[in-house]
Design a protein around this motif. Structure first.
Motif, PDB file in Angstrom:
ATOM      1  N   SER A 134      40.962 -15.001  36.383  1.00 31.24           N
ATOM      2  CA  SER A 134      41.665 -13.980  36.190  1.00 31.24           C
ATOM      3  C   SER A 134      41.484 -13.039  35.235  1.00 31.24           C
ATOM      4  CB  SER A 134      42.972 -13.757  36.797  1.00 31.24           C
ATOM      5  OG  SER A 134      43.410 -12.806  36.716  1.00 31.24           O
ATOM      6  N   CYS A 135      40.290 -12.319  35.440  1.00 31.66           N
ATOM      7  CA  CYS A 135      39.000 -11.838  34.269  1.00 31.66           C
ATOM      8  C   CYS A 135      39.116 -10.001  34.652  1.00 31.66           C
ATOM      9  CB  CYS A 135      38.035 -12.331  34.167  1.00 31.66           C
ATOM     10  SG  CYS A 135      36.426 -11.698  35.704  1.00 31.66           S
ATOM     11  N   ALA A 137      36.766  -7.116  33.933  1.00 28.57           N
ATOM     12  CA  ALA A 137      35.481  -7.067  35.090  1.00 28.57           C
ATOM     13  C   ALA A 137      34.417  -7.095  34.140  1.00 28.57           C
ATOM     14  CB  ALA A 137      35.462  -6.039  35.999  1.00 28.57           C
ATOM     15  N   GLY A 154      32.546 -12.859  36.060  1.00 33.08           N
ATOM     16  CA  GLY A 154      33.047 -12.446  37.252  1.00 33.08           C
ATOM     17  C   GLY A 154      32.146 -13.745  38.674  1.00 33.08           C
ATOM     18  N   PHE A 166      40.387 -10.049  39.604  1.00 33.67           N
ATOM     19  CA  PHE A 166      39.618  -9.333  38.627  1.00 33.67           C
ATOM     20  C   PHE A 166      41.234  -9.003  38.406  1.00 33.67           C
ATOM     21  CE2 PHE A 166      34.801  -7.813  38.794  1.00 33.67           C
ATOM     22  CZ  PHE A 166      35.010  -9.427  38.529  1.00 33.67           C
ATOM     23  N   SER A 168      43.261  -5.764  34.895  1.00 33.59           N
ATOM     24  CA  SER A 168      42.685  -4.361  34.378  1.00 33.59           C
ATOM     25  C   SER A 168      43.910  -4.605  33.215  1.00 33.59           C
ATOM     26  CB  SER A 168      42.330  -3.527  34.317  1.00 33.59           C
ATOM     27  OG  SER A 168      41.705  -3.143  33.267  1.00 33.59           O
ATOM     28  N   GLU A 180      36.741  -1.607  40.360  1.00 34.64           N
ATOM     29  CA  GLU A 180      36.264  -3.133  39.546  1.00 34.64           C
ATOM     30  C   GLU A 180      36.010  -3.512  40.135  1.00 34.64           C
ATOM     31  OE1 GLU A 180      37.712  -3.246  35.612  1.00 34.64           O
ATOM     32  OE2 GLU A 180      37.392  -0.894  36.239  1.00 34.64           O
ATOM     33  N   ALA A 181      36.733  -4.264  41.338  1.00 37.64           N
ATOM     34  CA  ALA A 181      35.548  -5.189  41.987  1.00 37.64           C
ATOM     35  C   ALA A 181      34.139  -4.938  42.455  1.00 37.64           C
ATOM     36  CB  ALA A 181      36.217  -5.651  43.500  1.00 37.64           C
ATOM     37  N   ALA A 184      31.465  -6.663  40.042  1.00 36.13           N
ATOM     38  CA  ALA A 184      31.160  -7.831  40.473  1.00 36.13           C
ATOM     39  C   ALA A 184      29.486  -7.292  41.888  1.00 36.13           C
ATOM     40  CB  ALA A 184      31.765  -8.705  40.987  1.00 36.13           C
ATOM     41  N   PHE A 198      38.232 -10.032  45.007  1.00 34.45           N
ATOM     42  CA  PHE A 198      38.742 -10.609  43.688  1.00 34.45           C
ATOM     43  C   PHE A 198      39.530  -9.483  43.554  1.00 34.45           C
ATOM     44  CE2 PHE A 198      34.350 -11.366  41.039  1.00 34.45           C
ATOM     45  CZ  PHE A 198      34.584 -12.349  41.739  1.00 34.45           C
TER      46      PHE A 198
END
Length: 321
Positions: A134-135, A137, A154, A166, A168, A180-181, A184, A198
């Motif tokens: 779970s990162c 972005a 990601g 994702f 934050s 944010e997705a 990717a 994500f």
């Protein structure tokens, strides 16, 4: 957050947060104080929890002196038994590897590695362990241990078989995880449908609640958003928001709602000004008097609504030309 039917979780952490980096000169007495001390600490407490579980098992089988209840070891024991999921704050690949190997030595599978900014370096090992990632972005270089973070993280982990989501730490970006997705897609060429996962089904899988939420399927909770266009498009806006089958937001009704809120606010301000005058305040800077300035600043429009309906330009200072 309480979620009916969800497996309980627990937060773990690695790196600077644990060893109290930059916490000040007084923060030097709690173990661990080094990165090497973190896996030593984990091994210590998990070994103690194993013994704690054995003591209780022996007591339940054979009787005798009841073990003293220890809430810390009880929680760690639940992890060993598979009853509680680990979600571990992590950055550097060396620490992540050490943590995964330590947990594997106790027969524990980590649910998710949070932030996991160097996950791309050890994506195969994370996938083999079965942990999710779970990162962020595209956050990097905001402190020393994230200098090697990259926006391709990601996408690279997904390519190697890791279930990626994702998140934050920014309250602003957390409200816009759809965009944010979309990062990717730009960084790493993740297909749009996979990128949308994500922030929908993948985090649900990581939390063990994908049977209830995360996708539109019969029998699941009716949690969904209706968009004006592709959710990954920054120009798209939310038309409706539904939670548990109940509509919580409808853009077509938003203008009437905003007007009602404005009227309510205006009425409350008028009442407050009247009370201020009755109490000798004169309706100035502070309700009830005591203010040196009679400019009505107390009743200024809230900042988040200051420029509603006003067309602004990047060079404007006052909000209007």
């Amino acid at each position: 957050m309480k979620f009916e039917g969800a497996t309980p979780g627990i937060k773990f952490a690695l790196g600077e947060n644990v060893k109290q980096s930059n916490w000040g000169e007084k923060m030097t007495t709690r173990f661990p104080q080094t990165r090497m001390g973190v896996p030593a600490f984990h091994a210590n407490r998990f070994t103690a929890a194993q013994q704690y579980l054995k003591d209780w098992e022996n007591f339940q089988k054979n009787g005798g002196l009841q073990p003293r209840r220890d809430l810390e070891l009880e929680a760690i024991g639940e992890i060993i038994q598979g009853k509680r999921l680990i979600h571990c704050h992590s950055y550097r690949q060396d620490e992540i590897l050490a943590f995964l190997r330590t947990m594997e030595s106790f027969g524990v599978k980590v649910a998710t590695l949070q932030h996991v900014l160097e996950g791309y370096k050890i994506a195969d090992e994370i996938a083999a362990h079965g942990a999710g990632g779970s990162c962020f972005a595209d956050w990097w270089a905001y402190k020393f241990e994230v200098y090697d973070a990259i926006p391709f993280n990601g996408s690279l982990m997904r390519d190697r078989g890791v279930t990626v989501s994702f998140n934050s730490d920014s309250s602003d970006l957390a409200r816009r995880l759809n965009t944010e997705a979309a990062k990717a897609v730009k960084f790493g060429g993740t297909p749009e449908i996979e990128a949308l996962k994500f922030v929908t089904i993948n985090p649900a899988k990581q939390l063990g609640i994908d049977k209830r939420v995360g996708s539109l399927e019969p029998g699941k909770d009716a949690d969904f958003v209706v968009w004006s266009g592709n959710p990954l498009d920054s120009r798209s806006v939310v038309l409706q928001t539904w939670i548990d089958g109940k509509k919580y937001f409808d853009r077509s009704l938003d203008a009437d709602r905003a007007a009602a809120l404005k009227k309510e606010r205006d009425d409350l301000i008028a009442k407050a000004k009247k009370l201020a005058k009755l109490s000798g305040g004169g309706g100035g800077g502070n309700v009830g008097g005591g203010g040196d300035e009679e400019d009505g600043s107390f009743f200024r429009v809230a900042l988040e609504h200051q420029f509603e309906g006003v067309e602004r330009h990047c060079l404007d200072e006052g909000g209007e030309r």
